[in-house]
Scaffold this motif. Structure first.
Motif, PDB file in Angstrom:
ATOM      1  N   ASP A 150       0.809  -1.223   0.000  1.00  0.00           N
ATOM      2  CA  ASP A 150       0.000   0.000   0.000  1.00  0.00           C
ATOM      3  C   ASP A 150       0.841   1.271   0.000  1.00  0.00           C
ATOM      4  N   ARG A 151       1.843   1.341   0.880  1.00  0.00           N
ATOM      5  CA  ARG A 151       2.645   2.572   0.960  1.00  0.00           C
ATOM      6  C   ARG A 151       3.437   2.810  -0.317  1.00  0.00           C
ATOM      7  N   PHE A 152       3.929   1.734  -0.921  1.00  0.00           N
ATOM      8  CA  PHE A 152       4.641   1.865  -2.192  1.00  0.00           C
ATOM      9  C   PHE A 152       3.715   2.417  -3.270  1.00  0.00           C
ATOM     10  N   GLN A 153       2.510   1.898  -3.348  1.00  0.00           N
ATOM     11  CA  GLN A 153       1.579   2.335  -4.379  1.00  0.00           C
ATOM     12  C   GLN A 153       1.189   3.801  -4.197  1.00  0.00           C
ATOM     13  N   THR A 154       1.053   4.234  -2.950  1.00  0.00           N
ATOM     14  CA  THR A 154       0.754   5.642  -2.686  1.00  0.00           C
ATOM     15  C   THR A 154       1.887   6.531  -3.172  1.00  0.00           C
ATOM     16  N   PHE A 155       3.124   6.128  -2.901  1.00  0.00           N
ATOM     17  CA  PHE A 155       4.281   6.909  -3.338  1.00  0.00           C
ATOM     18  C   PHE A 155       4.393   6.898  -4.859  1.00  0.00           C
ATOM     19  N   GLN A 156       4.135   5.758  -5.472  1.00  0.00           N
ATOM     20  CA  GLN A 156       4.214   5.665  -6.930  1.00  0.00           C
ATOM     21  C   GLN A 156       3.196   6.611  -7.581  1.00  0.00           C
ATOM     22  N   LYS A 157       2.009   6.698  -7.034  1.00  0.00           N
ATOM     23  CA  LYS A 157       0.996   7.606  -7.573  1.00  0.00           C
ATOM     24  C   LYS A 157       1.440   9.059  -7.454  1.00  0.00           C
ATOM     25  N   LEU A 158       2.102   9.396  -6.338  1.00  0.00           N
ATOM     26  CA  LEU A 158       2.607  10.756  -6.171  1.00  0.00           C
ATOM     27  C   LEU A 158       3.709  11.043  -7.193  1.00  0.00           C
ATOM     28  N   LEU A 159       4.563  10.068  -7.445  1.00  0.00           N
ATOM     29  CA  LEU A 159       5.603  10.220  -8.468  1.00  0.00           C
ATOM     30  C   LEU A 159       4.980  10.553  -9.824  1.00  0.00           C
ATOM     31  N   GLU A 160       3.930   9.840 -10.167  1.00  0.00           N
ATOM     32  CA  GLU A 160       3.241  10.078 -11.437  1.00  0.00           C
ATOM     33  C   GLU A 160       2.659  11.495 -11.465  1.00  0.00           C
ATOM     34  N   LYS A 161       2.039  11.895 -10.366  1.00  0.00           N
ATOM     35  CA  LYS A 161       1.434  13.223 -10.284  1.00  0.00           C
ATOM     36  C   LYS A 161       2.475  14.327 -10.419  1.00  0.00           C
ATOM     37  N   MET A 162       3.651  14.138  -9.792  1.00  0.00           N
ATOM     38  CA  MET A 162       4.691  15.152  -9.799  1.00  0.00           C
ATOM     39  C   MET A 162       5.495  15.149 -11.099  1.00  0.00           C
ATOM     40  N   GLY A 163       5.434  14.065 -11.836  1.00  0.00           N
ATOM     41  CA  GLY A 163       6.199  13.979 -13.078  1.00  0.00           C
ATOM     42  C   GLY A 163       7.691  13.874 -12.870  1.00  0.00           C
ATOM     43  N   THR A 164       8.097  13.331 -11.729  1.00  0.00           N
ATOM     44  CA  THR A 164       9.526  13.210 -11.416  1.00  0.00           C
ATOM     45  C   THR A 164      10.192  12.161 -12.301  1.00  0.00           C
ATOM     46  N   PRO A 165      11.342  12.472 -12.911  1.00  0.00           N
ATOM     47  CA  PRO A 165      12.059  11.463 -13.701  1.00  0.00           C
ATOM     48  C   PRO A 165      12.423  10.248 -12.843  1.00  0.00           C
ATOM     49  N   VAL A 166      12.291   9.065 -13.438  1.00  0.00           N
ATOM     50  CA  VAL A 166      12.473   7.816 -12.697  1.00  0.00           C
ATOM     51  C   VAL A 166      13.432   6.885 -13.436  1.00  0.00           C
ATOM     52  N   TRP A 167      14.349   6.287 -12.666  1.00  0.00           N
ATOM     53  CA  TRP A 167      15.092   5.116 -13.115  1.00  0.00           C
ATOM     54  C   TRP A 167      14.551   3.934 -12.320  1.00  0.00           C
ATOM     55  N   ILE A 168      14.141   2.884 -13.006  1.00  0.00           N
ATOM     56  CA  ILE A 168      13.637   1.688 -12.339  1.00  0.00           C
ATOM     57  C   ILE A 168      14.805   0.765 -11.991  1.00  0.00           C
ATOM     58  N   ARG A 169      14.748   0.226 -10.777  1.00  0.00           N
ATOM     59  CA  ARG A 169      15.706  -0.796 -10.364  1.00  0.00           C
ATOM     60  C   ARG A 169      14.951  -2.040  -9.909  1.00  0.00           C
ATOM     61  N   HIS A 170      15.456  -3.201 -10.319  1.00  0.00           N
ATOM     62  CA  HIS A 170      14.773  -4.450  -9.979  1.00  0.00           C
ATOM     63  C   HIS A 170      15.824  -5.545  -9.848  1.00  0.00           C
ATOM     64  N   VAL A 171      15.843  -6.204  -8.694  1.00  0.00           N
ATOM     65  CA  VAL A 171      16.837  -7.251  -8.427  1.00  0.00           C
ATOM     66  C   VAL A 171      16.341  -8.581  -8.987  1.00  0.00           C
ATOM     67  N   MET A 172      17.203  -9.245  -9.759  1.00  0.00           N
ATOM     68  CA  MET A 172      16.869 -10.514 -10.399  1.00  0.00           C
ATOM     69  C   MET A 172      17.367 -11.671  -9.545  1.00  0.00           C
ATOM     70  N   VAL A 173      16.427 -12.345  -8.870  1.00  0.00           N
ATOM     71  CA  VAL A 173      16.752 -13.417  -7.925  1.00  0.00           C
ATOM     72  C   VAL A 173      16.221 -14.748  -8.456  1.00  0.00           C
ATOM     73  N   PRO A 174      17.083 -15.758  -8.640  1.00  0.00           N
ATOM     74  CA  PRO A 174      16.605 -17.063  -9.085  1.00  0.00           C
ATOM     75  C   PRO A 174      15.487 -17.599  -8.197  1.00  0.00           C
ATOM     76  N   GLY A 175      14.415 -18.063  -8.845  1.00  0.00           N
ATOM     77  CA  GLY A 175      13.286 -18.619  -8.107  1.00  0.00           C
ATOM     78  C   GLY A 175      12.275 -17.596  -7.645  1.00  0.00           C
ATOM     79  N   LEU A 176      12.626 -16.301  -7.728  1.00  0.00           N
ATOM     80  CA  LEU A 176      11.713 -15.260  -7.250  1.00  0.00           C
ATOM     81  C   LEU A 176      11.399 -14.219  -8.327  1.00  0.00           C
TER      82      LEU A 176
END
Length: 246
Positions: A146-172
């Protein structure tokens, strides 16, 4: 007002554009299975350094000659959003002196805090996407999304430039099926300038042993950079290029 700081890296090269001073803030509510910094979880620990925003800005200005046109200061952690008052003032002071600001965050801060002013003084957000569904997110982090989704919506509203990071874990989070799921998820996030797939590593396992904490991924192998390179190129082509031309 004082911030609780785990450590400061003066010449960071992988935490945003250019050469950066990386301020690792203490405290994190998530318990990600792949976390390599369990020593940043507790808000109070023997390693905490206390500094005012003014003292921090005075310190990082010493490294300003190295920043060039692209570099600057990145707040990381732990989770910097858990110290919002310190972060808000520190970012404001950095912008006053013309230093590029970056926020490396999982987007999980204080539940009722308005992060608008923080994002107003943030030039770039490195957004750590832990998982792509609410069920998988809770399994990975031990917390609601929930808290992540709230922050993500604010990011969209503010138009802040974003770099996505995602950790690649075997099995997950590893494999073609997961990458397709991630690709579909990212298409709904605007303002993405870059996607970084981070290979899972085991460099922080010794910290768990030192702290007497069970490491949840004991039998999971590390991932080599070349194993995720094609997926990363694909996501940058399908997400970033399509957004810039759409």
């Amino acid at each position: 007002m004082e911030g609780k700081i785990h450590s400061i890296e003066s010449m960071g090269l992988v935490d945003g554009p250019g050469i950066r001073t990386v301020v690792f803030m203490q405290g994190c509510d998530l318990r990600c299975k792949f976390c390599h910094n369990p020593d940043t979880w507790a808000m109070d620990s023997s390693q905490v350094k206390r500094m005012t925003p003014g003292q921090l800005v005075e310190k990082v200005q010493r490294f300003r000659p190295y920043y060039g046109q692209e570099g600057g200061v990145t707040f990381s952690g732990g989770e910097p959003l858990l110290q919002p008052e310190f972060l808000e003032e520190g970012l404001s002071l950095l912008k006053e002196v013309g230093i590029h600001t970056c926020l490396d965050t999982a987007g999980v801060g204080m539940e009722d805090y308005d992060y608008t002013e923080i994002l107003r003084n943030t030039d770039l957000v490195l957004l750590d996407i832990k998982q792509v569904t609410s069920e998988k997110y809770r399994e990975m982090t031990g917390k609601s999304r929930d808290r992540f989704q709230t922050f993500q919506k604010l990011l969209e509203k503010m138009g802040t430039p974003v770099w996505i990071r995602h950790v690649m874990v075997p099995g997950l989070t590893f494999g073609e099926a997961h990458v397709k799921e991630l690709e579909a998820y990212l298409k709904d996030i605007p303002n993405i300038q870059k996607v970084e797939l981070l290979p899972y590593h085991v460099l922080g396992v010794h910290k768990y042993q030192k702290l007497g904490i069970h490491y949840p991924l004991e039998n999971v192998r590390a991932v080599a950079t070349e194993e995720v390179a094609d997926w990363e190129r694909r996501l940058n082509q399908s997400i970033v290029i399509n957004q810039s031309t759409g």
